[in-house]
Design a protein around this motif. Structure first.
Motif, PDB file in Angstrom:
ATOM      1  N   GLY A 143       0.776  -1.224   0.000  1.00 28.32           N
ATOM      2  CA  GLY A 143       0.000   0.000   0.000  1.00 28.32           C
ATOM      3  C   GLY A 143       0.810   1.277   0.000  1.00 28.32           C
ATOM      4  O   GLY A 143       0.244   2.374  -0.018  1.00 28.32           O
ATOM      5  N   THR A 144       2.137   1.156  -0.015  1.00 26.76           N
ATOM      6  CA  THR A 144       3.007   2.334   0.030  1.00 26.76           C
ATOM      7  C   THR A 144       3.699   2.520  -1.319  1.00 26.76           C
ATOM      8  O   THR A 144       4.243   1.553  -1.868  1.00 26.76           O
ATOM      9  CB  THR A 144       4.076   2.179   1.124  1.00 26.76           C
ATOM     10  OG1 THR A 144       3.425   1.990   2.380  1.00 26.76           O
ATOM     11  CG2 THR A 144       4.967   3.424   1.197  1.00 26.76           C
ATOM     12  N   PRO A 145       3.693   3.731  -1.882  1.00 29.71           N
ATOM     13  CA  PRO A 145       4.379   3.951  -3.160  1.00 29.71           C
ATOM     14  C   PRO A 145       5.867   3.652  -3.038  1.00 29.71           C
ATOM     15  O   PRO A 145       6.503   3.956  -2.023  1.00 29.71           O
ATOM     16  CB  PRO A 145       4.138   5.441  -3.441  1.00 29.71           C
ATOM     17  CG  PRO A 145       2.944   5.799  -2.646  1.00 29.71           C
ATOM     18  CD  PRO A 145       2.996   4.948  -1.411  1.00 29.71           C
ATOM     19  N   ILE A 146       6.437   3.019  -4.082  1.00 28.53           N
ATOM     20  CA  ILE A 146       7.868   2.769  -4.103  1.00 28.53           C
ATOM     21  C   ILE A 146       8.496   3.608  -5.214  1.00 28.53           C
ATOM     22  O   ILE A 146       7.926   3.788  -6.280  1.00 28.53           O
ATOM     23  CB  ILE A 146       8.193   1.272  -4.308  1.00 28.53           C
ATOM     24  CG1 ILE A 146       7.581   0.736  -5.608  1.00 28.53           C
ATOM     25  CG2 ILE A 146       7.717   0.467  -3.123  1.00 28.53           C
ATOM     26  CD1 ILE A 146       7.971  -0.687  -5.918  1.00 28.53           C
ATOM     27  N   ARG A 147       9.686   4.129  -4.932  1.00 23.10           N
ATOM     28  CA  ARG A 147      10.341   5.053  -5.847  1.00 23.10           C
ATOM     29  C   ARG A 147      10.922   4.338  -7.052  1.00 23.10           C
ATOM     30  O   ARG A 147      10.908   4.837  -8.161  1.00 23.10           O
ATOM     31  CB  ARG A 147      11.438   5.822  -5.097  1.00 23.10           C
ATOM     32  CG  ARG A 147      12.048   6.959  -5.891  1.00 23.10           C
ATOM     33  CD  ARG A 147      12.884   7.849  -5.000  1.00 23.10           C
ATOM     34  NE  ARG A 147      13.482   8.942  -5.760  1.00 23.10           N
ATOM     35  CZ  ARG A 147      14.671   8.863  -6.337  1.00 23.10           C
ATOM     36  NH1 ARG A 147      15.372   7.743  -6.243  1.00 23.10           N
ATOM     37  NH2 ARG A 147      15.156   9.880  -7.008  1.00 23.10           N
ATOM     38  N   GLN A 148      11.472   3.155  -6.842  1.00 25.07           N
ATOM     39  CA  GLN A 148      12.015   2.382  -7.959  1.00 25.07           C
ATOM     40  C   GLN A 148      11.871   0.900  -7.663  1.00 25.07           C
ATOM     41  O   GLN A 148      11.855   0.480  -6.498  1.00 25.07           O
ATOM     42  CB  GLN A 148      13.487   2.722  -8.209  1.00 25.07           C
ATOM     43  CG  GLN A 148      14.438   2.206  -7.135  1.00 25.07           C
ATOM     44  CD  GLN A 148      15.899   2.460  -7.465  1.00 25.07           C
ATOM     45  OE1 GLN A 148      16.245   3.499  -8.007  1.00 25.07           O
ATOM     46  NE2 GLN A 148      16.758   1.515  -7.131  1.00 25.07           N
ATOM     47  N   ALA A 149      11.710   0.130  -8.701  1.00 26.23           N
ATOM     48  CA  ALA A 149      11.665  -1.320  -8.539  1.00 26.23           C
ATOM     49  C   ALA A 149      13.044  -1.820  -8.131  1.00 26.23           C
ATOM     50  O   ALA A 149      14.061  -1.185  -8.435  1.00 26.23           O
ATOM     51  CB  ALA A 149      11.232  -1.964  -9.842  1.00 26.23           C
ATOM     52  N   PRO A 150      13.126  -2.955  -7.455  1.00 25.76           N
ATOM     53  CA  PRO A 150      14.447  -3.503  -7.121  1.00 25.76           C
ATOM     54  C   PRO A 150      15.220  -3.859  -8.383  1.00 25.76           C
ATOM     55  O   PRO A 150      14.665  -4.394  -9.341  1.00 25.76           O
ATOM     56  CB  PRO A 150      14.101  -4.765  -6.315  1.00 25.76           C
ATOM     57  CG  PRO A 150      12.700  -4.560  -5.839  1.00 25.76           C
ATOM     58  CD  PRO A 150      12.028  -3.761  -6.896  1.00 25.76           C
ATOM     59  N   PHE A 151      16.512  -3.562  -8.374  1.00 23.38           N
ATOM     60  CA  PHE A 151      17.388  -3.927  -9.480  1.00 23.38           C
ATOM     61  C   PHE A 151      18.260  -5.130  -9.134  1.00 23.38           C
ATOM     62  O   PHE A 151      18.986  -5.634  -9.981  1.00 23.38           O
ATOM     63  CB  PHE A 151      18.283  -2.744  -9.851  1.00 23.38           C
ATOM     64  CG  PHE A 151      17.529  -1.521 -10.287  1.00 23.38           C
ATOM     65  CD1 PHE A 151      16.408  -1.625 -11.090  1.00 23.38           C
ATOM     66  CD2 PHE A 151      17.942  -0.257  -9.881  1.00 23.38           C
ATOM     67  CE1 PHE A 151      15.702  -0.494 -11.503  1.00 23.38           C
ATOM     68  CE2 PHE A 151      17.252   0.881 -10.288  1.00 23.38           C
ATOM     69  CZ  PHE A 151      16.127   0.761 -11.094  1.00 23.38           C
ATOM     70  N   ALA A 152      18.202  -5.567  -7.884  1.00 25.48           N
ATOM     71  CA  ALA A 152      18.956  -6.736  -7.430  1.00 25.48           C
ATOM     72  C   ALA A 152      18.220  -7.324  -6.229  1.00 25.48           C
ATOM     73  O   ALA A 152      17.525  -6.603  -5.510  1.00 25.48           O
ATOM     74  CB  ALA A 152      20.383  -6.352  -7.050  1.00 25.48           C
TER      75      ALA A 152
END
Length: 394
Positions: A143-152
């Protein structure tokens, strides 16, 4: 150009006079949309609309209808943008399409996959990339916005890209002054390259590139670092701004190409340290040069995606394309073959499109060169990868 490079180029030119080699893939047309900042002139258009517009443009420019569309994208709505954009470009129900997410390398990797499709089927294909941060859906976790998807995955370094750029600057001793000089160079070259930028751009909604500025050293020095750390050197001026845009290229079997065109001489996607992803582009360039039996001195044109000045400079240092030592806050002597019409620091960085934008720029630059000229487009990729495509003017 070195004597060794001249010898390689002569041999390449002699080879270019013969018939197309079996399996060679030609790039016969390339265009991009204007590149505009997030929430600005192109903010009303969704990713498939931006891509469909430029795909239709390269089809008209090449007088060909592709049988496949491969489209790079990082943050779009999903739903297979390659297929959606192919239908929107009126390529017909039989035209297949798919998408690629290789972050900043998405557009270049899409072209590599399209080239493989052309080699396998003998059919024309269109490829490129698109990003519409203005319309991209918000990503949520619990439910919380994330700034970037995981890259690793957990257990591996996974820095924010600005943190990675700052860390790279510290590891390589790339000063703030040097980064600012490179950013100023990008803007100045873009402002001075109106004819080339016009030739590669397909008009859309009366929009124009809205990024290039006249920047003084004094103005650049007034920007505060993006990170709140005593050693931080990356500022808003030395990090490419988030932007909307798309780019596409038409690929065909080289034996079917008529008139001036490019052929792919090498393509590479390599892995590196996810903690310092900016270092992986140079190995990708060395890999494609090795595939062609060429060296950096053979290159007529080089396009490096300027996500951050520190990342671009580290790549150019490793390729021997900078003449300065990097010591002190002085303008570095960047090889004039590099980003001769500016880059993402001036225009903006539509993530999934930027690799394709670089290749479109390379295509238009090499069309002004004689047969046999070599050029490379490359970018560093979040998560610790590098992508590169080497092309030859025919």
């Amino acid at each position: 150009m070195s004597i060794t490079g001249a010898r390689h180029s002569a041999a390449i030119g002699e080879a270019a006079t013969g018939e197309a080699a079996a399996g060679e893939v030609a790039l016969v047309a390339g265009l991009r949309t204007p590149i505009t900042g997030r929430s600005r002139a192109l903010a009303s258009l969704e990713a498939h609309e931006l891509a469909g517009h430029v795909l239709a443009g390269v089809a008209r420019a090449s007088a060909r209808v592709p049988k496949a569309v491969v489209l790079g994208n990082c943050t779009g709505p999903g739903g297979n943008l390659g297929r959606v954009a192919a239908l929107g470009a009126r390529f017909g129900q039989s035209c297949v399409g798919w998408g690629v997410d290789a972050q900043c390398g998405s557009g270049l990797v899409a072209v590599m996959q399209a080239a493989d499709h052309v080699r396998r089927t003998g059919e024309p294909a269109a490829a490129g990339g698109v990003e519409s941060p203005s319309t991209a859906p918000r990503r949520l976790k619990d439910g919380t916005p994330i700034r970037q998807a995981p890259f690793a995955p957990p257990g591996f370094p996974d820095p924010d890209m600005t943190t990675a750029a700052d860390d790279l600057a510290a590891v390589r001793g790339i000063t703030r002054g040097r980064q600012e000089a490179f950013a100023r160079r990008s803007h100045e070259l873009a402002l001075a390259s109106g004819a080339l930028l016009h030739a590669e751009t397909l008009p859309l909604q009366d929009a124009d590139d809205d990024g290039p500025r006249r920047l003084s050293a004094g103005a650049l020095a007034r920007f505060r670092p993006l990170l709140d750390a005593p050693t931080a050197t990356v500022t808003p001026a030395t990090a490419a701004r988030i932007a909307d845009g798309a780019a596409a290229i038409m690929l065909v079997p080289a034996k079917e190409a008529q008139g001036p065109h490019l052929v792919i001489r090498g393509q590479s996607l390599v892995g590196g340290d996810p903690a310092l992803p900016g270092l992986a582009a140079a190995p990708a360039v060395h890999a494609v040069l090795a595939q062609a039996g060429a060296v950096v001195g053979d290159l007529t044109a080089v396009e490096v995606v300027e996500a951050y000045a520190s990342q671009a400079l580290a790549t150019l240092d490793d390729l021997g394309l900078t003449g300065g030592t990097g010591e002190g806050d002085v303008e570095d002597d960047v090889d004039p073959r590099v980003n001769a019409a500016g880059g993402a620091l001036a225009l903006g960085h539509p993530w999934g499109a930027s690799g394709a934008v670089a290749l479109v720029r390379l295509l238009h630059r090499l069309m002004e060169s004689p047969p046999g000229a070599l050029g490379v487009a490359t970018c560093a990729v979040a998560g610790g990868m590098g992508a590169a495509v080497l092309v030859e003017r025919r």
